[in-house]
Structure formats: structure tokens, C-alpha cells
Design an enzyme around this catalytic site. Structure first.
Site, PDB file in Angstrom:
ATOM      1  N   LEU A  34       0.848  -1.199   0.000  1.00  0.00           N
ATOM      2  CA  LEU A  34       0.000   0.000   0.000  1.00  0.00           C
ATOM      3  C   LEU A  34       0.881   1.245   0.000  1.00  0.00           C
ATOM      4  O   LEU A  34       1.079   1.910   1.013  1.00  0.00           O
ATOM      5  CB  LEU A  34      -0.951  -0.023   1.208  1.00  0.00           C
ATOM      6  CG  LEU A  34      -2.263  -0.773   0.982  1.00  0.00           C
ATOM      7  CD1 LEU A  34      -3.229  -0.548   2.135  1.00  0.00           C
ATOM      8  CD2 LEU A  34      -2.920  -0.403  -0.338  1.00  0.00           C
ATOM      9  N   HIS A  35       1.396   1.546  -1.186  1.00  0.00           N
ATOM     10  CA  HIS A  35       2.347   2.653  -1.332  1.00  0.00           C
ATOM     11  C   HIS A  35       1.770   3.996  -0.832  1.00  0.00           C
ATOM     12  O   HIS A  35       2.249   4.569   0.132  1.00  0.00           O
ATOM     13  CB  HIS A  35       2.727   2.842  -2.804  1.00  0.00           C
ATOM     14  CG  HIS A  35       3.253   1.626  -3.491  1.00  0.00           C
ATOM     15  ND1 HIS A  35       4.504   1.090  -3.248  1.00  0.00           N
ATOM     16  CD2 HIS A  35       2.694   0.835  -4.447  1.00  0.00           C
ATOM     17  CE1 HIS A  35       4.686   0.027  -4.020  1.00  0.00           C
ATOM     18  NE2 HIS A  35       3.616  -0.148  -4.764  1.00  0.00           N
ATOM     19  N   ASP A  36       0.768   4.495  -1.508  1.00  0.00           N
ATOM     20  CA  ASP A  36       0.335   5.878  -1.304  1.00  0.00           C
ATOM     21  C   ASP A  36      -0.304   6.158   0.058  1.00  0.00           C
ATOM     22  O   ASP A  36      -0.125   7.250   0.613  1.00  0.00           O
ATOM     23  CB  ASP A  36      -0.621   6.297  -2.429  1.00  0.00           C
ATOM     24  CG  ASP A  36       0.087   6.329  -3.780  1.00  0.00           C
ATOM     25  OD1 ASP A  36      -0.606   6.226  -4.805  1.00  0.00           O
ATOM     26  OD2 ASP A  36       1.330   6.451  -3.805  1.00  0.00           O
TER      27      ASP A  36
END
Ligand code: RIB
Ligand code: CA
Length: 314
Positions: A243-245
Site C-alpha cells: 500500500l504505497h500511497d
């Protein structure tokens, strides 16, 4: 309690962008979203600016101001990531077409005008995609740079290398010239690189917790990450979607979930071999001026506890 922090979210939704936006909209006591500015990245601009509105309506926040921005990088052809995010950029859940309008003003104009009109040092830019909009605003109105409180961005990598080339992470790779302008701008920057986001993995247990919320948001997020994970599972054998952002939004809510170093970071803009690489002086081997807080670790359980609880509020 201090007043909510005013932010502009610059984004290329993208399932992980969507979760980052939902987390921000679920936290009105801490975050006031002045507007969402869309950029070409994961998918072309017409889709990112549509997806941003789909997400706002999923959160039942149809009054959020959504602006379309730059449809291509400053100096290179657009590279998109349908192989990761699907043809629509938001594959996974079936969500209704947006009813809310796009704002008239171009995203770059909105960024410039907002920074001119808000008191200096009160607006934070949260960058979740290629930095084309923000760099264009800084080039057209250099005086706004000192009015930015800080930029929190997802991008780059050091120990993790790259995810679109061996050397470069996607957001930086798509528009390295824009990234170079932002990293040289003098604005305080907090970087969430792959070194951190690859530790924020949506394992089955975490995905089940989203679904167990039983809400339209919880189920949609579970379906988004179910879709989004297959690329990373195949490529890295990882335990789930990174879950990068949402790491950007989580930093605003609970900065102590993250640890990093204030170091010099420069962007490769010349060599095609390493184009878009974040050359991070993690070990302080140069005397280059530190210009960014580059995160290296995350309390992943704490991150998912925060995220799941907040999503449950929508
Ligand atoms: O490399 C990951 C980044 O690229 C994320 O922001 C994802 O949404 C894509 O934009
Ligand atoms: Ca993104």
C-alpha cells in the site's frame, strides 16, 4: 486539538491512491482536503480524473474539488501502469460512474492560486503520482515554493531499488525532470520510498479486516487490493499488495509510524540506464546538502490498525 492540516492531494488513482484519498477523507478532524489535483500516471489523465471522483463518491464526499492537470510528463512520453492497476486504473470493485463534476480550473492553476491565497506555511502538498503538476506550478510561479508547508510524497527507492526499472520507482521514473525540480525546490520534503511501502503489505489477514468492516468502503478496498496484489505477488513473491500511497496520508495522522533520515536525494535525469533513480545519500558519503527526510522503516501493524479503523468511519 489543533485545527485540521490543510492539504492538496496530487494523485494518479490507482487503487493505492484511492486508499490514500479515503484515509484522508475519513479523518476530517486532522486533515482538511482543499482539493484533489489529478495527473497522468498509472493510467491517462481522463481516467485518473474520473477515478478520483469515483473515490470521493465512494466516501460519500461529492463536494471535494477535483481538478484535472497535466496529461503528460514535462519532457518524456507518458508511461502508464495498466499492467498493475488494470485498464480502468481502479480495477477490482464495480463502482458507479461519477456524478460529481470536474472543476473548471486546471490543477496547476488551482495549486498556484491556493498557495497564493492561503497563509504562507499552512498548505501541505501530498504527492501520490508523478510530480508533473507540482513541478509545473513551481516553474510557472517560483514564489509559491516558500509558501508550501511541506511536500509528503510517495516515490523513489534506495535499498529496494526500482519497480519499473532496476533503478527507478514508477512515480519518479514517469517524470524525472519534474522530480528534479521538486527535489531542488528548497521545499521541505518527506519521502515514502519503496523501502517503506514494500513493508506495508496487505496480507490476507489485513485484507479480511477491510472486508470485515462490512461497509461499501471496506469491501471496495478489499476488492481493490485483491486485484492490485497479483502484480507484486508474482514479481516479488510478496505476501500481499504494497500500500504505497496510503503511507503518505498515514504520515500526516501518525508520523511516528515511520523512521528515516534527513539526507540528500538527487534525481537521475541524464542516463537512460538509471533514469529516474533517487540517488539517496543514506550513508552521508557526500557533502551534498540534505534536502529530504527519506523514510526507511514503518510500523506495519500500527499502520494497518490506523488505516482499518479510519476506513471504518466512512
Ligand atoms: O511505484 C508506486 C507508485 O506508482 C504508487 O503511487 C502507485 O500508485 C503508482 O503511482
Ligand atoms: Ca499513485
Amino acid at each position: 486539538m489543533p485545527p485540521p492540516r490543510k492539504i492538496i492531494i496530487d494523485t494518479d488513482p490507482g487503487q493505492d491512491d484511492a486508499v490514500a484519498i479515503l484515509l484522508a477523507l475519513a479523518s476530517p478532524k486532522e486533515i482538511k482536503v482543499l482539493g484533489i489535483t489529478c495527473v497522468a500516471g498509472n493510467v491517462p489523465l481522463d481516467l485518473t480524473s474520473k477515478n478520483a471522483r469515483i473515490v470521493c463518491e465512494l466516501a460519500a464526499k461529492p463536494d471535494v474539488k477535483v481538478h484535472a492537470g497535466c496529461d503528460r510528463p514535462l519532457g518524456r512520453d507518458l508511461v502508464t501502469a495498466e499492467h498493475v492497476h488494470g485498464k480502468t486504473g481502479l480495477d477490482g470493485p464495480t463502482l458507479p460512474e461519477p456524478q460529481m463534476p470536474l472543476q473548471e480550473a486546471h490543477a496547476v492553476d488551482f495549486i498556484m492560486e491556493t498557495l497564493r491565497n492561503e497563509p504562507p506555511g499552512t498548505v501541505t502538498l501530498c504527492a501520490l503520482g508523478p510530480l508533473t503538476n507540482i513541478a509545473t506550478a513551481f516553474e510557472r510561479a517560483p514564489e509559491i515554493r516558500e509558501r508550501v508547508a511541506e511536500i509528503i510524497l510517495m516515490g523513489g527507492g534506495y535499498f529496494e531499488g526500482g519497480n519499473i526499472t532496476p533503478a527507478a520507482e514508477f512515480n519518479i521514473y514517469v517524470d524525472p525532470q519534474a522530480a528534479d525540480i521538486v527535489f531542488r525546490s528548497g521545499v521541505p520534503i518527506v519521502v515514502m520510498p519503496l523501502d517503506v511501502t514494500h513493508k506495508a503489505l496487505v496480507t490476507k489477514k489485513r485484507n479480511d479486516a477491510f472486508r470485515a468492516l462490512g461497509t461499501s468502503v471496506g469491501v471496495a478496498v478489499a476488492e481493490m487490493t485483491d486485484f492490485f496484489e497479483r502484480f507484486d505477488k508474482e514479481k516479488y513473491g510478496s505476501a500481499g499488495a504494497p500500500l504505497h500511497d496510503p503511507c503518505v496520508t498515514a504520515y500526516l495522522l501518525q508520523p511516528d509510524l515511520f523512521t528515516g533520515r534527513h539526507i540528500n536525494v538527487e534525481i537521475e535525469t541524464q542516463s537512460e540506464l538509471t533514469m529516474g533513480m533517487t540517488v539517496a545519500d543514506w550513508w552521508g558519503v557526500t557533502n551534498r546538502r540534505p534536502n529530504a527526510t527519506f523514510m526507511g522503516d514503518i510500523d506495519a501493524d500500527g499502520f494497518f490498525a490506523l488505516l482499518t479503523e479510519r476506513l471504518g468511519r466512512l
